[in-house]
Design an enzyme around this catalytic site. Sequence first.
Site, PDB file in Angstrom:
ATOM      1  N   ALA A  24       0.836  -1.204   0.000  1.00 46.57           N
ATOM      2  CA  ALA A  24       0.000   0.000   0.000  1.00 46.57           C
ATOM      3  C   ALA A  24       0.870   1.254   0.000  1.00 46.57           C
ATOM      4  CB  ALA A  24      -0.917  -0.014   1.206  1.00 46.57           C
TER       5      ALA A  24
ATOM      6  N   TYR B 288       3.924   1.436  -1.049  1.00 47.21           N
ATOM      7  CA  TYR B 288       4.594   1.488  -2.341  1.00 47.21           C
ATOM      8  C   TYR B 288       3.646   2.040  -3.412  1.00 47.21           C
ATOM      9  CZ  TYR B 288       6.839  -0.143  -6.638  1.00 47.21           C
ATOM     10  OH  TYR B 288       7.402  -0.208  -7.875  1.00 47.21           O
ATOM     11  N   ASP B 289       2.419   1.529  -3.382  1.00 51.15           N
ATOM     12  CA  ASP B 289       1.422   2.012  -4.345  1.00 51.15           C
ATOM     13  C   ASP B 289       1.176   3.507  -4.172  1.00 51.15           C
ATOM     14  OD1 ASP B 289       1.126  -0.434  -5.521  1.00 51.15           O
ATOM     15  OD2 ASP B 289      -0.601  -1.024  -4.309  1.00 51.15           O
TER      16      ASP B 289
ATOM     17  N   SER C 112       3.347  -3.748 -16.847  1.00 53.42           N
ATOM     18  CA  SER C 112       2.620  -3.780 -15.588  1.00 53.42           C
ATOM     19  C   SER C 112       1.174  -3.373 -15.821  1.00 53.42           C
ATOM     20  CB  SER C 112       3.296  -2.835 -14.613  1.00 53.42           C
ATOM     21  OG  SER C 112       2.852  -3.119 -13.329  1.00 53.42           O
ATOM     22  N   LEU C 113       0.402  -3.311 -14.775  1.00 51.73           N
ATOM     23  CA  LEU C 113      -1.005  -2.926 -14.880  1.00 51.73           C
ATOM     24  C   LEU C 113      -1.234  -1.626 -14.126  1.00 51.73           C
ATOM     25  CD1 LEU C 113      -2.530  -6.405 -14.009  1.00 51.73           C
ATOM     26  CD2 LEU C 113      -2.484  -5.366 -16.272  1.00 51.73           C
TER      27      LEU C 113
ATOM     28  N   GLU D  41     -10.471 -11.758 -13.202  1.00 50.64           N
ATOM     29  CA  GLU D  41      -9.746 -12.900 -12.633  1.00 50.64           C
ATOM     30  C   GLU D  41      -8.927 -12.411 -11.443  1.00 50.64           C
ATOM     31  OE1 GLU D  41      -6.179 -13.769 -15.450  1.00 50.64           O
ATOM     32  OE2 GLU D  41      -7.557 -12.512 -16.591  1.00 50.64           O
TER      33      GLU D  41
ATOM     34  N   LYS E 137      -5.931 -11.421  -9.031  1.00 50.70           N
ATOM     35  CA  LYS E 137      -4.560 -10.960  -9.236  1.00 50.70           C
ATOM     36  C   LYS E 137      -3.688 -11.724  -8.241  1.00 50.70           C
ATOM     37  CE  LYS E 137      -1.853  -6.718  -9.702  1.00 50.70           C
ATOM     38  NZ  LYS E 137      -0.661  -7.168  -9.000  1.00 50.70           N
TER      39      LYS E 137
ATOM     40  N   ASP F   9      -0.633 -12.931  -6.127  1.00 52.33           N
ATOM     41  CA  ASP F   9       0.480 -12.196  -5.530  1.00 52.33           C
ATOM     42  C   ASP F   9       1.727 -13.081  -5.465  1.00 52.33           C
ATOM     43  OD1 ASP F   9       1.830 -10.137  -4.441  1.00 52.33           O
ATOM     44  OD2 ASP F   9       0.876 -10.222  -2.476  1.00 52.33           O
TER      45      ASP F   9
ATOM     46  N   TYR G   4      -1.738 -16.717 -17.298  1.00 54.57           N
ATOM     47  CA  TYR G   4      -2.798 -15.730 -17.531  1.00 54.57           C
ATOM     48  C   TYR G   4      -2.492 -14.750 -18.669  1.00 54.57           C
ATOM     49  CZ  TYR G   4       0.304 -13.110 -14.391  1.00 54.57           C
ATOM     50  OH  TYR G   4       1.401 -12.541 -13.829  1.00 54.57           O
TER      51      TYR G   4
ATOM     52  N   LYS H  53      -9.718  -7.398 -17.870  1.00 58.11           N
ATOM     53  CA  LYS H  53      -9.102  -7.272 -19.196  1.00 58.11           C
ATOM     54  C   LYS H  53     -10.183  -7.261 -20.271  1.00 58.11           C
ATOM     55  CE  LYS H  53      -5.220 -10.034 -17.536  1.00 58.11           C
ATOM     56  NZ  LYS H  53      -4.651 -11.388 -17.462  1.00 58.11           N
TER      57      LYS H  53
ATOM     58  N   LYS I  87      -7.190  -3.283  -6.887  1.00 55.34           N
ATOM     59  CA  LYS I  87      -6.499  -3.803  -5.697  1.00 55.34           C
ATOM     60  C   LYS I  87      -7.419  -3.847  -4.483  1.00 55.34           C
ATOM     61  CE  LYS I  87      -2.054  -4.004  -5.983  1.00 55.34           C
ATOM     62  NZ  LYS I  87      -1.072  -3.101  -5.950  1.00 55.34           N
TER      63      LYS I  87
ATOM     64  N   CYS J  96      -3.836 -23.440  33.709  1.00 56.63           N
ATOM     65  CA  CYS J  96      -2.751 -22.961  32.863  1.00 56.63           C
ATOM     66  C   CYS J  96      -2.366 -24.045  31.856  1.00 56.63           C
ATOM     67  CB  CYS J  96      -1.546 -22.597  33.721  1.00 56.63           C
ATOM     68  SG  CYS J  96      -0.070 -22.258  32.762  1.00 56.63           S
TER      69      CYS J  96
ATOM     70  N   CYS K   7       1.313 -25.465  32.530  1.00 54.88           N
ATOM     71  CA  CYS K   7       1.694 -26.287  33.680  1.00 54.88           C
ATOM     72  C   CYS K   7       0.521 -26.949  34.386  1.00 54.88           C
ATOM     73  CB  CYS K   7       2.491 -25.456  34.678  1.00 54.88           C
ATOM     74  SG  CYS K   7       1.504 -24.210  35.520  1.00 54.88           S
TER      75      CYS K   7
ATOM     76  N   CYS L 261      -1.990 -17.602  35.747  1.00 53.79           N
ATOM     77  CA  CYS L 261      -1.594 -18.918  36.211  1.00 53.79           C
ATOM     78  C   CYS L 261      -1.033 -18.781  37.611  1.00 53.79           C
ATOM     79  CB  CYS L 261      -0.529 -19.468  35.268  1.00 53.79           C
ATOM     80  SG  CYS L 261       0.390 -20.854  35.936  1.00 53.79           S
TER      81      CYS L 261
ATOM     82  N   CYS M  17       5.816 -23.197  36.548  1.00 53.93           N
ATOM     83  CA  CYS M  17       5.246 -22.998  35.217  1.00 53.93           C
ATOM     84  C   CYS M  17       6.368 -22.657  34.244  1.00 53.93           C
ATOM     85  CB  CYS M  17       4.210 -21.877  35.249  1.00 53.93           C
ATOM     86  SG  CYS M  17       3.525 -21.545  33.623  1.00 53.93           S
TER      87      CYS M  17
HETATM   88  S1  IVH Z   1      -1.965  -9.546 -16.642  1.00 59.05           S
HETATM   89  C1  IVH Z   1       0.357  -6.488 -19.453  1.00 59.05           C
HETATM   90  N1  IVH Z   1      -3.158 -11.042 -14.900  1.00 59.05           N
HETATM   91  O1  IVH Z   1       0.367  -8.300 -11.655  1.00 59.05           O
HETATM   92  C2  IVH Z   1       0.106  -7.006 -18.112  1.00 59.05           C
HETATM   93  N2  IVH Z   1      -1.185  -9.933 -14.238  1.00 59.05           N
HETATM   94  O2  IVH Z   1       0.739  -5.372 -11.694  1.00 59.05           O
HETATM   95  C3  IVH Z   1      -0.085  -8.471 -18.067  1.00 59.05           C
HETATM   96  N3  IVH Z   1      -0.502 -10.463 -11.952  1.00 59.05           N
HETATM   97  O3  IVH Z   1       3.215  -8.146 -13.628  1.00 59.05           O
HETATM   98  C4  IVH Z   1      -0.355  -8.944 -16.710  1.00 59.05           C
HETATM   99  N4  IVH Z   1      -2.136 -11.832 -11.502  1.00 59.05           N
HETATM  100  O4  IVH Z   1       2.939 -10.127 -12.047  1.00 59.05           O
HETATM  101  C5  IVH Z   1      -2.120 -10.225 -15.130  1.00 59.05           C
HETATM  102  N5  IVH Z   1      -4.308 -12.467 -13.484  1.00 59.05           N
HETATM  103  C6  IVH Z   1      -3.285 -11.651 -13.714  1.00 59.05           C
HETATM  104  C7  IVH Z   1      -2.312 -11.384 -12.744  1.00 59.05           C
HETATM  105  C8  IVH Z   1      -1.278 -10.525 -13.055  1.00 59.05           C
HETATM  106  C9  IVH Z   1      -1.045 -11.278 -11.042  1.00 59.05           C
HETATM  107  C10 IVH Z   1       0.691  -9.644 -11.712  1.00 59.05           C
HETATM  108  C11 IVH Z   1       1.771  -9.795 -12.758  1.00 59.05           C
HETATM  109  C12 IVH Z   1       1.915  -8.427 -13.316  1.00 59.05           C
HETATM  110  C13 IVH Z   1       1.414  -7.581 -12.206  1.00 59.05           C
HETATM  111  C14 IVH Z   1       0.921  -6.259 -12.724  1.00 59.05           C
END
Ligand code: IVH
Length: 705
Positions: free
Chosen positions: A47, A49-50, A95-96, A129, A131, A133, A241, A305, A329, A423, A426, A447, A453
């Site tokens: 969190a 980091y985000d 990344s997403l 779907e 995500k 971790d 995925y 997606k 998230k 306890c 003991c 106790c 004990c």
């Molecule tokens: S799709 C172009 N689907 O989340 C992006 N990513 O923050 C393709 N991740 O690097 C990724 N579950 O490590 C996708 N069902 C899922 C995922 C997933 C986990 C991770 C993955 C990605 C990161 C993006």
Amino acid sequence: MSESANDKPVEELTFEEAAAELERLAKEIARHDRLYYQKDAPEISDAAYDALRKRNDAIEKRYPELVRDDSPSKSVGAAPTEAFGKVEHKVPMLSLSNGFEDADVTEFWNRIRRFLNLKDDIVLEVTAEPKIDGLSASLRYEKGHFIVGATRGDGREGENVTENLKTIDDVPEKFKGRSAPDVFEVRGEVYMSHKDFEALNERQEKAGKPRFANPRNAAAGSLRQLDPKITASRPLRFFAYAWGDVSELPADTHSGMIEKFRHWGFEVNPFFRVCTSAEELLAFYHEIEENRASLGYDIDGVVYKVNRLDWQQRLGFVSRSPRWALAHKFPAEQAMTVLEGIDIQVGRTGALTPVARLMPVTVGGVVVSNATLHNEDEIERLGVRLGDTVVVQRAGDVIPQIVRVVEEKRPRNARHFKFPDRCPACGSHAVRETNEKTGKVDAVRRCTGGLICPAQAMERLRHFVSRNAFDIEGLGEKQIAAFYEDGLITRPADIFTLEERDRKSLKKLKDREGWGPTSAANLFKAIDGRREIDLDRFIFALGIRHVGETNARLLARRYDTLDHFIAEMEKAADRESDAWRDLLSIDGVGDVLAEALVDFFAEEHNREALAALQKAGVKALPLPAQETSSPVAGKTVVFTGSLERMTRSEAKARAEQLGAKVAGSVSAKTDLLVAGADAGSKLAKAAALGVKVISEDEWIEMAGG
Ligand code: IVH
């Protein structure tokens, strides 16, 4: 800069401040990326980091001209380490973009419709779907055979971990079925289940190695082992995925591709839905969120997606992430899970603390399988039952807590928890005392096992040898801890048999680390010097609750010898006994202290510990009489009726000062009854027993004015 720009709202940043802030964020985020991706040792929560990334994005949005070449929005992850060979990703691993609120999802939906300029009657399909971790990996298959596999690295170049990936059962060596494309890179997540994570950590601990903070770190650490044999011993899994470089696409939708993966023999996540509205996406999200705890592995959100691949193509990318996808998230730091049981932990002072045993769940980047319940009142307050679904929360680095019960999810067979009155360490009775000052029952159950004990033993031993107790030089906290751990001293009596046992032992004290012939000899001498000790120190050393130095002295004065003290405390268990009344008659002894004493001596274990001390030759010496020459020295005196020239406590204090024992009731042992005005039954009893009776004035004369 007087005020740091770090915490200024983005809207308030000046152009210069924004530039400086972007520079700081780029460095900061790069550092956290390195910690996360290369060292597997993140310092901050997801969190947090985000939040850094979000702030960076917000500033860039406000001042697009300030976007740096090394902006975190342009890179993902961190460059690979030197140890592995490198693999270039022909199609970058990106990344997403993240969403956190429901509104972010509707916004995502509308943006796509707008971008594609979809008419109202055109259906938009978006898949949803979990995500996962873990850490992403790219697996290159040529004609259906696994050729090379890599980590994400910085998105453009990853580490060659082919051999390690081959050890994962979920990574097929070759595609199932007859037809396979010439080239196909399957992408997905390498992860570790909660169960395997727990088992791995247990093994780590047994081997004296550090525990992993969470399954993701464990998975990353395991995949990036230089020796594939080690990876093979770590139970990793893989969900497919996505894809990278491909010679042909076997489907024209994301859902079709996932179906193909399954046919080829890959594991795909069982939770997958094609949705046709933002509401449906949100419903899926909330369903997954509720079931998060029972999945058995960590997820940190849901990924949406666009289903049609031609539309994905049209939507394309914005900097580091596809416009056609969104990671929704979960809110950090809180999670739902199931209370599987309640364990009782015994603290050093004997406090019984209930600890919730939870179905493991990640809260703020750390797997939580325990949470404190504080005490039995807290269990009551929460109304929590075994089997309940609960919300757990981690505040900073403190022990996780249970915030509330999700009552709608209570199973039929949820059971009430019965707090033990013994306890668990003991077997001694565990009691809730009444607070002397407030008159309220303590929240904490304790106790009464005291010395025996094991949970309390070490702390008690420390107290036993402390300065105002046995005061043994050379036997401090450190030494006690070391001796306790090696089983050399587990109860007080062991201290006094240490030398004798050392003589017979092959591993001599003088040869132990930190010891030598001189220090060992000195310790034995110091112990010897304490085989005889004043009774008040002895009583204090026992560590009975509420018995501090002052009370210990009172008791030592009143009971004179250890044997007498023990015998009287055992008799006092009967609340009708003279012994109980005598105990309460001691000035300074109230109900709470009296109860604590009786409880202590009622425990077989404590009596055994005392007997062992006596057997080891430890002797308690009666306190020297204070004024042996006084006419009441050694006599038992009782006061009755109302005294006019002094208070009752003053009279008692003076009597004790003169070496008398003051009792609260008349018995055959009473030597003297001091009768004030309106003396009642005690006077009659004294007369019947032939006890000498004097007036207040006579007493004052006897006491020397
Ligand atoms: S799709 C172009 N689907 O989340 C992006 N990513 O923050 C393709 N991740 O690097 C990724 N579950 O490590 C996708 N069902 C899922 C995922 C997933 C986990 C991770 C993955 C990605 C990161 C993006």
